[in-house]
Design an enzyme around this catalytic site. Structure first.
Site, mmCIF file in Angstrom:
data_model
loop_
_atom_site.group_PDB
_atom_site.id
_atom_site.type_symbol
_atom_site.label_atom_id
_atom_site.label_comp_id
_atom_site.label_asym_id
_atom_site.label_seq_id
_atom_site.Cartn_x
_atom_site.Cartn_y
_atom_site.Cartn_z
ATOM 1 N N PRO A 2 0.829 -1.204 0.000
ATOM 2 C CG PRO A 2 -0.876 -1.611 1.530
ATOM 3 C CD PRO A 2 0.451 -2.144 1.062
ATOM 4 C CD GLU A 3 2.182 2.911 -4.684
ATOM 5 O OE1 GLU A 3 2.137 1.945 -5.457
ATOM 6 O OE2 GLU A 3 2.325 4.093 -5.077
ATOM 7 C CE LYS A 62 5.723 2.641 -0.592
ATOM 8 N NZ LYS A 62 6.563 1.653 -1.292
ATOM 9 C CE1 TYR A 108 -3.748 -17.211 6.202
ATOM 10 C CE2 TYR A 108 -5.313 -15.810 5.026
ATOM 11 C CZ TYR A 108 -4.669 -17.023 5.171
ATOM 12 O OH TYR A 108 -4.913 -18.041 4.298
ATOM 13 C CG ASN A 195 5.556 -0.130 -9.725
ATOM 14 O OD1 ASN A 195 6.643 0.330 -10.047
ATOM 15 N ND2 ASN A 195 4.872 -0.951 -10.493
#
Length: 371
Positions: A2-3, A62, A108, A195
């Site tokens: 995640p940005e 981030k 998780y 990215n």
């Protein structure tokens, strides 16, 4: 991973559902990677948050944090596959109708939070791939950015506009001879750009991602600075909801790679090509982004070719997040696995089936919509 915009989305939900409330129940499952790699244990985390009031939440690129009524405070990043779920809230709004997202606690989970205040809120930090990091930072809440790991990271385009000026950027670019895309991805330089945001910024600035940072002209630096603030602020304003991204953004049209009968091109017909820069697949529009100075893989640039080859070998064992300065070995990940073109770099579903892909961790509609 995640940005900037995706993390801003989660900070928004933390402020909306947790801030101002007391944590009546905290459960943490120890993970010697997620907690242990940064010197924290689940027991310490649980003890530090239990019974305290959530005073605030913030982010630097981030990384994000939750400040408590007394130190220590929780500082986290999502790695490649982490996320924070809040029961009854659509943090993954595009998937809220799927049964797996109704399960509680979710699969998780690394920690669970429950508040005593009404309306009661429950939150869960989840990570199937264990590349996230959860730590405690013992300091005054208003000084959290002065401590590791935040102090080792560069300024953020939105929160630090007074620092990340055009002049500051020009000096940073001159001081390095690396592909401009690689410089943008290095969190020690600038926080939060990953990215897809890096590609979007360079597209709007009309700069080729392979061009060396120290060869950009004054006009290009100005365009880069403008594009950086425009892309980052716009994405945050819509909380990373790509359905609300402007239609002319590269993001809206870059996802045809590898898909049958679907080309990668802009509406005007300009072709979108894909190259590897700084270890990441980069989307480029050759008609717009041209090399105007020395660049990697340029004809006759033997030195850059040697650097590129060495970088490829080094990347074989390197984790996604370069900003984790105190966790550089990361032996748990030896390779990324087969590359597939997708915005989501996480799992196929929350049932544990994972996709190792090239690209940022952009939560499908949380950060994309390419219908």
């Amino acid at each position: 991973m995640p940005e900037l915009a995706e993390v801003a989305r989660i900070v928004h939900f933390i402020r909306q559902h947790l801030v101002g409330k007391t944590l009546s129940k905290v459960q943490a499952q120890h993970d010697d990677i997620v907690y242990g790699k940064v010197g924290t244990t689940a027991a310490e985390f649980q003890k530090a948050l239990q019974g305290k009031q959530v005073m605030g939440a913030g982010q630097q690129g981030k990384y994000f944090w939750i400040t408590m009524s007394s130190p220590p405070h929780a500082v986290m990043h999502f790695g490649m596959a982490g996320w924070l779920k809040i029961k009854g809230a659509d943090t993954y709004y595009y998937r809220s109708d799927k049964p797996v997202d109704q399960e509680w606690p979710p699969k998780y989970w690394k920690f669970l939070l429950e508040t005593s205040d009404e309306p009661k809120a429950e939150a869960a930090f989840v990570d199937a791939r264990r590349l996230s990091r959860i730590r405690l930072v013992d300091c005054p809440a208003d000084e959290i950015r002065k401590y590791t790991p935040l102090k080792e990271n560069g300024p953020e385009p939105v929160a630090d506009k007074d620092i990340l000026t055009e002049g500051w950027l020009a000096e940073k670019l001159k001081s390095r001879k690396v592909p401009i895309k690689a410089l943008l991805l290095d969190q020690a330089n600038i926080s939060g750009i990953g990215n897809w945001m890096g590609d979007e910024i360079l597209y709007h600035a009309k700069i080729h991602p392979e061009q060396y940072s120290n060869t950009l002209s004054a006009d290009q630096v100005k365009e880069l600075h403008t594009a950086m603030h425009y892309v980052c602020s716009t994405a945050i304003e819509v909380l990373a909801d790509s359905e609300k991204f402007p239609e002319h953004w590269l993001f809206k049209h870059r996802w045809g790679k590898g898909k049958k009968n679907q080309s990668s091109a802009l509406p005007n017909g300009d072709k979108i090509t894909f190259i590897t820069v700084g270890g990441r697949t980069s989307a480029v529009v050759p008609a717009v982004q041209k090399k105007t100075g020395l660049a990697t893989n340029s004809t006759g640039d033997e030195n850059s070719k040697k650097i590129s080859s060495a970088s490829k070998r080094k990347r074989a064992t390197k984790q996604e997040d370069d900003s984790e300065v105190d966790d550089k070995s990361k032996p748990e990940i030896k390779s990324r696995g087969p590359k597939r073109q997708s915005i989501s770099a996480i799992k196929k579903e929350e049932d544990g089936e994972e996709k190792d892909v090239v690209g940022p961790v952009e939560r499908r509609r949380s950060t994309r919509s390419r219908k």
